[in-house]
Write an enzyme that holds these catalytic residues in place. Structure first.
Site, PDB file in Angstrom:
ATOM      1  CG  HIS A  46      89.568  55.699 -86.313  1.00 57.23           C
ATOM      2  ND1 HIS A  46      90.447  55.249 -85.359  1.00 57.23           N
ATOM      3  CD2 HIS A  46      88.684  56.499 -85.652  1.00 57.23           C
ATOM      4  CE1 HIS A  46      90.121  55.757 -84.183  1.00 57.23           C
ATOM      5  NE2 HIS A  46      89.043  56.514 -84.333  1.00 57.23           N
ATOM      6  N   GLY A  71      88.101  62.671 -99.110  1.00 55.60           N
ATOM      7  CA  GLY A  71      88.734  63.737 -98.350  1.00 55.60           C
ATOM      8  C   GLY A  71      90.213  63.450 -98.163  1.00 55.60           C
TER       9      GLY A  71
END
Length: 333
Positions: A108, A26
């Site tokens: 993250h 993505g």
């Protein structure tokens, strides 16, 4: 002061004999994979067989395989799928194929910090988190520049994890702009807070509140849209380029006076107190628990709120006005 690393402090050759698996293709995934590939490194992309990105990654000249296959053949596995999908994919398709000496990486810190993914003690664990969307990571790389990154080390089994992480950051262009060393906890909590209180939650609610105030007072909704949403880009660009001072220097004296005298009334102490509550929810793990349970229940609250917000008058007005401005609303590739 935190350490900041640049190109000269990163040696990409440490990755030359390694295979890097990028899980997901993505926003961030496509940028990491393509930049690493263009940096001369061996990259494979791990996707579900039914993924809409499979053919796109192949068209971009990358080797694509299932997540399990990518985990088997790689030495470094960068997980770049949405936070709520990571635990299941890790448990079922990555963990069974981890080898001693492998490295697991993240863009993250959410799943490591909140204990949703627990890697074995035999692998390195690090994070490289670009502070910008994937299309910018890719575009700046192609321009010979880069996006600043955050780096954190969670497990250092090999005693080379920082060198590996910096080499990875160099491969995606991050060391051209600077890599700031932090921790998984600090990155996760500050990132969530920034999104909720300022960048997303705070900004969108402020925009709608301003729009509603003008419309309820009888002003033209089109004008309210321009004043409270459309012109925001101009202000944000000025702040991005030179900070709040640059913005105040660039706008009219009237606007600057209204800024410094009325701004504190819009964000009073009660708002600051609420921000502290939001941060406390993040720090305690209560937001993470809420988010995980919401996804397990197929997102009933999230979906309802999205639908409700999509029907707000500002969205209807905005769609009409953007059609009148062909230079606005172009999708980023």
């Amino acid at each position: 002061m935190p350490s900041i690393y640049y190109d000269r402090q990163a040696d990409i050759k440490i990755l030359k004999n390694k295979t890097i698996a990028i899980i997901g293709y993505g926003s961030q995934g496509h940028a990491h994979a393509r930049n690493l590939h263009d940096s001369g490194l061996k990259v494979v992309v791990g996707l579900r067989k039914e993924s809409i990105f499979w053919k796109r990654a192949q068209k971009d000249g990358l080797k694509v395989m299932t997540v399990a296959e990518a985990a088997k053949v790689s030495n470094i596995i960068m997980i770049l799928i949405p936070d709520d999908k990571q635990r299941a994919m890790y448990d079922n398709e990555i963990a069974p194929h981890l080898k001693k000496g492998d490295a697991i990486a993240f863009g993250h810190g959410f799943n490591i910090h909140f204990g949703q993914v627990v890697p074995p003690s035999s692998v390195d664990v690090f994070m490289i988190a670009p502070k910008g969307p994937g299309h910018l990571v890719r575009r700046t790389y192609e321009q010979g520049a880069g996006v600043p990154c955050l780096m954190a080390i969670h497990q250092d089994v090999s005693k080379k994890t920082k060198k590996i992480a910096l080499a990875y950051a160099k491969g995606i262009g991050g060391t051209r702009a600077g890599v700031l060393e932090t921790t998984f906890r600090e990155e996760t909590e500050t990132d969530l807070f920034g999104e909720q209180a300022v960048l997303c939650g705070g900004v969108t609610e402020l925009i709608r509140a301003g729009f509603d105030t003008l419309v309820e007072a009888g002003y033209n909704p089109d004008l309210a849209y321009f004043e409270c949403l459309h012109e925001l880009k101009l202000i944000v660009d000025l702040i991005y380029e030179g900070g709040i001072g640059n913005m105040r220097y660039s706008i009219s004296t009237t606007a600057a006076y209204g800024d410094v005298t009325r701004g504190p009334r819009i964000i009073p102490q009660s708002t600051r107190d609420e921000m502290k509550k939001v941060l406390a929810e993040i720090q305690s793990g209560s937001f993470a628990r809420e988010f995980i349970l919401e996804n397990q229940a197929n997102r009933p609250v999230f979906n309802a709120r999205l639908k409700q917000d999509s029907e707000h008058q500002i969205e209807v007005v905005g769609e009409k006005l953007r059609k009148m401005m062909p230079f606005v609303g172009k999708k980023i590739k």
